[in-house]
Design a protein around this motif. Structure first.
Motif, short mmCIF file in Angstrom:
data_model
loop_
_atom_site.label_atom_id
_atom_site.label_comp_id
_atom_site.label_asym_id
_atom_site.label_seq_id
_atom_site.Cartn_x
_atom_site.Cartn_y
_atom_site.Cartn_z
N LEU A 50 0.83 -1.20 0.00
CA LEU A 50 0.00 0.00 0.00
C LEU A 50 0.87 1.26 0.00
CD1 LEU A 50 -2.81 1.31 0.21
CD2 LEU A 50 -2.55 1.18 2.70
N LEU A 51 1.88 1.29 0.86
CA LEU A 51 2.78 2.45 0.89
C LEU A 51 3.56 2.58 -0.41
CD1 LEU A 51 4.17 2.29 4.54
CD2 LEU A 51 2.64 4.02 3.57
N ALA A 52 3.95 1.45 -1.00
CA ALA A 52 4.69 1.50 -2.26
C ALA A 52 3.84 2.07 -3.38
CB ALA A 52 5.19 0.10 -2.62
N ARG A 53 2.57 1.67 -3.43
CA ARG A 53 1.67 2.24 -4.46
C ARG A 53 1.50 3.73 -4.26
NH1 ARG A 53 -0.89 -2.83 -4.34
NH2 ARG A 53 -2.17 -2.29 -2.55
N ARG A 54 1.31 4.14 -3.01
CA ARG A 54 1.16 5.56 -2.71
C ARG A 54 2.42 6.33 -3.10
NH1 ARG A 54 -1.06 6.11 3.20
NH2 ARG A 54 -2.99 5.13 2.58
N LEU A 55 3.57 5.73 -2.80
CA LEU A 55 4.84 6.36 -3.12
C LEU A 55 5.01 6.52 -4.62
CD1 LEU A 55 7.76 7.28 -2.61
CD2 LEU A 55 8.38 4.87 -2.56
N MET A 56 4.75 5.46 -5.37
CA MET A 56 4.91 5.54 -6.82
C MET A 56 3.99 6.60 -7.43
SD MET A 56 7.20 3.61 -8.04
CE MET A 56 8.27 2.35 -7.40
N LEU A 57 2.77 6.68 -6.93
CA LEU A 57 1.85 7.69 -7.42
C LEU A 57 2.34 9.10 -7.10
CD1 LEU A 57 -0.82 8.26 -8.83
CD2 LEU A 57 -1.95 8.10 -6.62
N ALA A 58 2.84 9.30 -5.87
CA ALA A 58 3.36 10.61 -5.48
C ALA A 58 4.58 10.98 -6.31
CB ALA A 58 3.71 10.62 -3.99
N GLN A 59 5.49 10.02 -6.49
CA GLN A 59 6.69 10.30 -7.28
C GLN A 59 6.36 10.55 -8.74
OE1 GLN A 59 9.06 6.78 -6.21
NE2 GLN A 59 10.52 8.17 -5.26
N LEU A 60 5.48 9.76 -9.29
CA LEU A 60 5.10 9.93 -10.69
C LEU A 60 4.41 11.28 -10.91
CD1 LEU A 60 5.01 8.62 -13.49
CD2 LEU A 60 2.81 7.63 -12.86
N SER A 61 3.51 11.64 -10.02
CA SER A 61 2.79 12.91 -10.14
C SER A 61 3.75 14.10 -10.05
CB SER A 61 1.74 13.03 -9.04
OG SER A 61 0.81 11.99 -9.13
N ALA A 62 4.61 14.08 -9.04
CA ALA A 62 5.55 15.20 -8.85
C ALA A 62 6.50 15.31 -10.03
CB ALA A 62 6.32 15.02 -7.55
N THR A 63 6.99 14.18 -10.50
CA THR A 63 7.92 14.18 -11.63
C THR A 63 7.25 14.68 -12.90
OG1 THR A 63 9.19 12.36 -10.68
CG2 THR A 63 9.42 12.72 -13.04
#
Length: 122
Positions: A8-21
């Motif tokens: 769950l944290l990994a999915r949240r992280l990937m979404l946050a990183q992808l969005s910011a990038t």
């Protein structure tokens, strides 16, 4: 274990990183510096690859900790060394072979790492 807290944290992280990038890459590229926008996205993708490897290592360490706590620590230490070497290699590839500008590349990487920190604090 699919559906675990780590996933769950990994999915949240990937979404946050992808969005910011994506936002920073579009802004930087939209200012007329298309190649710089690509460098931002490359830097963010490097960070995302490292985060994915970290998640994978944590999952392996969790599974191994049940039977071999010292072995699980070894998995984490080896994973950290591998991620560090991969970081050097991928950044070197981006700046050396692909000739991406350093400042936007590092900006994308750092912004994605800040996303990692923001999600990890929760």
């Amino acid at each position: 274990m699919p559906g675990s807290r780590v996933d769950l944290l990994a999915r949240r992280l990937m979404l946050a990183q992808l969005s910011a990038t994506a936002v920073l890459g579009l802004l930087w590229g939209g200012l007329g510096h298309y190649f710089d926008g690509l460098a931002v996205i490359y830097g963010g993708l490097v960070s995302m690859v490292l985060a994915w490897l970290h998640k994978r290592g944590v999952r392996k360490a969790e599974q191994r900790a049940i039977h071999d706590p010292k072995g699980s620590m070894l998995v984490l230490y080896v994973g950290a060394v591998v991620r560090f070497l991969l970081l050097i290699g991928l950044l070197g590839l981006g700046m050396g072979l692909l000739k991406l500008p350093a400042l936007p590349l590092f900006a994308g990487f750092v912004l994605a790492q800040l996303g990692f920190l923001a999600v990890a604090r929760r």
